[in-house]
Design an enzyme around this catalytic site. Structure first.
Site, short mmCIF file in Angstrom:
data_model
loop_
_atom_site.label_atom_id
_atom_site.label_comp_id
_atom_site.label_asym_id
_atom_site.label_seq_id
_atom_site.Cartn_x
_atom_site.Cartn_y
_atom_site.Cartn_z
N GLY A 1 -5.56 -3.81 2.93
CA GLY A 1 -5.47 -4.56 1.78
C GLY A 1 -5.54 -6.38 1.75
O GLY A 1 -6.15 -6.61 0.79
N ASN B 1 6.41 -0.40 -8.64
CA ASN B 1 5.55 -0.50 -7.36
C ASN B 1 6.14 -1.65 -6.61
O ASN B 1 5.28 -2.83 -6.67
CB ASN B 1 4.07 -0.35 -7.58
CG ASN B 1 3.27 -0.38 -6.38
OD1 ASN B 1 3.90 -0.38 -5.35
ND2 ASN B 1 2.18 -0.01 -6.63
N TYR C 1 1.33 -8.89 -3.58
CA TYR C 1 0.59 -10.08 -4.39
C TYR C 1 1.61 -11.12 -4.28
O TYR C 1 1.19 -12.50 -4.51
CB TYR C 1 0.64 -9.49 -5.81
CG TYR C 1 -0.28 -8.41 -5.86
CD1 TYR C 1 -1.78 -8.65 -5.35
CD2 TYR C 1 -0.13 -7.43 -6.30
CE1 TYR C 1 -2.68 -7.69 -5.22
CE2 TYR C 1 -1.01 -6.04 -6.13
CZ TYR C 1 -2.34 -6.48 -5.82
OH TYR C 1 -3.29 -5.44 -5.91
#
Length: 170
Positions: free
Chosen positions: A107, A134, A141
Protein backbone atom coordinates in the site's frame (compact mmCIF):
# COMPACT_ATOMS: atom_id res chain seq x y z
CA UNK A 1 10.37 -7.48 -4.83
CA UNK A 2 7.13 -5.60 -5.52
CA UNK A 3 6.93 -3.75 -8.81
CA UNK A 4 4.44 -0.93 -9.54
CA UNK A 5 3.45 -0.47 -13.16
CA UNK A 6 0.84 1.45 -15.13
CA UNK A 7 -1.77 -0.82 -16.63
CA UNK A 8 -3.53 -0.83 -19.99
CA UNK A 9 -6.58 -2.40 -21.62
CA UNK A 10 -4.59 -5.62 -22.02
CA UNK A 11 -4.80 -5.92 -18.21
CA UNK A 12 -8.58 -5.50 -18.05
CA UNK A 13 -9.44 -8.98 -16.78
CA UNK A 14 -6.66 -8.86 -14.16
CA UNK A 15 -8.01 -5.47 -13.06
CA UNK A 16 -11.50 -6.90 -12.71
CA UNK A 17 -10.17 -9.80 -10.68
CA UNK A 18 -8.07 -7.74 -8.23
CA UNK A 19 -10.79 -5.09 -7.92
CA UNK A 20 -13.46 -7.60 -6.97
CA UNK A 21 -11.24 -9.66 -4.67
CA UNK A 22 -9.81 -6.76 -2.70
CA UNK A 23 -13.14 -4.97 -2.34
CA UNK A 24 -14.80 -8.13 -1.04
CA UNK A 25 -11.93 -8.89 1.35
CA UNK A 26 -12.01 -5.34 2.70
CA UNK A 27 -15.73 -4.83 3.20
CA UNK A 28 -17.71 -8.08 3.10
CA UNK A 29 -17.64 -8.64 6.86
CA UNK A 30 -19.29 -5.24 7.48
CA UNK A 31 -21.96 -5.27 4.76
CA UNK A 32 -24.73 -7.48 3.44
CA UNK A 33 -23.94 -10.01 0.72
CA UNK A 34 -26.62 -8.47 -1.49
CA UNK A 35 -25.17 -4.95 -1.25
CA UNK A 36 -21.64 -6.23 -1.84
CA UNK A 37 -22.63 -8.36 -4.84
CA UNK A 38 -24.62 -5.51 -6.39
CA UNK A 39 -21.76 -3.04 -5.96
CA UNK A 40 -19.14 -5.40 -7.38
CA UNK A 41 -21.37 -6.29 -10.34
CA UNK A 42 -22.02 -2.61 -11.10
CA UNK A 43 -18.59 -1.12 -10.41
CA UNK A 44 -16.20 -3.85 -11.51
CA UNK A 45 -17.79 -5.26 -14.66
CA UNK A 46 -15.57 -5.26 -17.75
CA UNK A 47 -17.49 -2.49 -19.53
CA UNK A 48 -17.28 -0.14 -16.53
CA UNK A 49 -13.57 -0.81 -15.95
CA UNK A 50 -12.80 -0.39 -19.65
CA UNK A 51 -14.53 2.99 -19.59
CA UNK A 52 -12.45 4.03 -16.57
CA UNK A 53 -9.22 2.79 -18.17
CA UNK A 54 -10.00 4.76 -21.33
CA UNK A 55 -10.55 8.01 -19.39
CA UNK A 56 -7.63 10.33 -20.15
CA UNK A 57 -7.83 11.80 -16.63
CA UNK A 58 -7.64 8.47 -14.77
CA UNK A 59 -4.68 6.16 -14.28
CA UNK A 60 -4.44 2.64 -12.86
CA UNK A 61 -1.35 0.93 -11.48
CA UNK A 62 -0.75 -2.65 -10.40
CA UNK A 63 1.50 -3.76 -7.58
CA UNK A 64 2.98 -7.06 -8.72
CA UNK A 65 5.12 -9.72 -7.14
CA UNK A 66 6.63 -11.63 -10.05
CA UNK A 67 3.54 -12.05 -12.26
CA UNK A 68 0.94 -11.99 -9.46
CA UNK A 69 -1.12 -8.83 -8.98
CA UNK A 70 -1.24 -8.17 -5.22
CA UNK A 71 -2.76 -4.69 -5.20
CA UNK A 72 -3.77 -1.73 -7.33
CA UNK A 73 -4.18 2.03 -7.39
CA UNK A 74 -6.61 4.29 -9.24
CA UNK A 75 -6.01 8.04 -9.40
CA UNK A 76 -8.13 10.76 -10.99
CA UNK A 77 -7.28 14.24 -12.24
CA UNK A 78 -9.41 17.07 -13.60
CA UNK A 79 -12.92 16.06 -14.61
CA UNK A 80 -12.44 12.38 -13.67
CA UNK A 81 -12.39 13.27 -9.96
CA UNK A 82 -15.57 12.13 -8.26
CA UNK A 83 -16.16 15.35 -6.33
CA UNK A 84 -13.54 18.09 -6.15
CA UNK A 85 -12.78 18.76 -9.79
CA UNK A 86 -10.03 21.36 -9.44
CA UNK A 87 -6.96 21.09 -11.65
CA UNK A 88 -4.68 21.71 -8.67
CA UNK A 89 -5.99 18.59 -6.92
CA UNK A 90 -5.78 14.86 -7.54
CA UNK A 91 -8.03 12.12 -6.15
CA UNK A 92 -6.84 8.77 -4.92
CA UNK A 93 -10.01 6.84 -5.68
CA UNK A 94 -8.70 3.38 -4.84
CA UNK A 95 -5.74 1.79 -3.11
CA UNK A 96 -6.44 -1.87 -2.44
CA UNK A 97 -4.09 -4.67 -1.45
CA UNK A 98 -4.87 -8.35 -1.02
CA UNK A 99 -5.15 -9.20 2.68
CA UNK A 100 -2.26 -11.68 2.44
CA UNK A 101 0.05 -8.86 1.26
CA UNK A 102 -0.95 -6.19 3.75
CA UNK A 103 1.72 -4.93 6.16
CA UNK A 104 4.35 -5.64 3.50
CA UNK A 105 4.61 -2.02 2.24
CA UNK A 106 2.52 -2.71 -0.89
CA UNK A 107 0.00 0.00 0.00
CA UNK A 108 2.85 2.38 0.80
CA UNK A 109 4.43 1.78 -2.62
CA UNK A 110 1.11 2.47 -4.34
CA UNK A 111 0.62 5.58 -2.21
CA UNK A 112 4.11 6.84 -3.12
CA UNK A 113 3.29 6.30 -6.80
CA UNK A 114 0.14 8.40 -6.38
CA UNK A 115 2.08 11.24 -4.76
CA UNK A 116 4.79 11.21 -7.44
CA UNK A 117 2.08 11.30 -10.14
CA UNK A 118 0.41 14.27 -8.44
CA UNK A 119 3.70 16.14 -8.28
CA UNK A 120 4.47 15.35 -11.94
CA UNK A 121 1.10 16.81 -12.90
CA UNK A 122 1.68 19.97 -10.85
CA UNK A 123 -1.00 19.30 -8.25
CA UNK A 124 -0.95 21.13 -4.91
CA UNK A 125 -2.89 18.53 -2.98
CA UNK A 126 -4.23 14.98 -3.00
CA UNK A 127 -7.63 14.05 -1.58
CA UNK A 128 -9.67 10.92 -1.04
CA UNK A 129 -12.75 9.50 0.65
CA UNK A 130 -12.46 6.69 3.20
CA UNK A 131 -15.35 4.89 4.90
CA UNK A 132 -15.81 5.98 8.51
CA UNK A 133 -15.72 2.30 9.58
CA UNK A 134 -12.48 1.55 7.74
CA UNK A 135 -10.20 2.52 10.61
CA UNK A 136 -7.22 0.62 9.18
CA UNK A 137 -7.25 2.79 6.05
CA UNK A 138 -7.84 5.96 8.08
CA UNK A 139 -4.77 5.16 10.18
CA UNK A 140 -2.71 4.56 7.03
CA UNK A 141 -3.70 7.91 5.52
CA UNK A 142 -3.20 9.85 8.77
CA UNK A 143 0.25 8.25 9.14
CA UNK A 144 1.00 9.62 5.66
CA UNK A 145 -0.05 13.17 6.56
CA UNK A 146 -3.70 13.31 5.48
CA UNK A 147 -6.18 15.33 7.52
CA UNK A 148 -9.96 15.12 7.51
CA UNK A 149 -11.70 18.11 5.94
CA UNK A 150 -15.27 17.03 5.14
CA UNK A 151 -17.63 14.08 4.70
CA UNK A 152 -19.74 12.70 1.88
CA UNK A 153 -22.22 9.88 1.34
CA UNK A 154 -21.15 6.71 -0.45
CA UNK A 155 -23.98 4.42 -1.54
CA UNK A 156 -23.30 0.69 -1.34
CA UNK A 157 -26.37 -1.08 -2.71
CA UNK A 158 -29.20 0.30 -0.60
CA UNK A 159 -26.94 1.42 2.27
CA UNK A 160 -25.95 5.08 2.56
CA UNK A 161 -22.54 5.17 4.24
CA UNK A 162 -20.46 8.11 5.43
CA UNK A 163 -17.01 8.61 3.96
CA UNK A 164 -14.50 10.89 5.61
CA UNK A 165 -12.88 13.16 3.06
CA UNK A 166 -9.17 13.58 3.69
CA UNK A 167 -6.56 15.83 2.11
CA UNK A 168 -2.78 16.05 1.89
CA UNK A 169 -1.05 19.26 0.78
CA UNK A 170 2.01 18.47 -1.34
Amino acid sequence: MIRVRKISLADLEKLQDISSKTFMETFESLNTKENMDNYVRKSFNLQQLESELNNYYSEFYFAELDTQVVGYLKINFGTAQTEIKENKGMEIERIYVLNSYQKKRVGQLLFEKAISSAKEKGCNYVWLGVWEKNTKAQHFYKKNGFVEFDQHIFVLGNDKQTDLMMKLEI
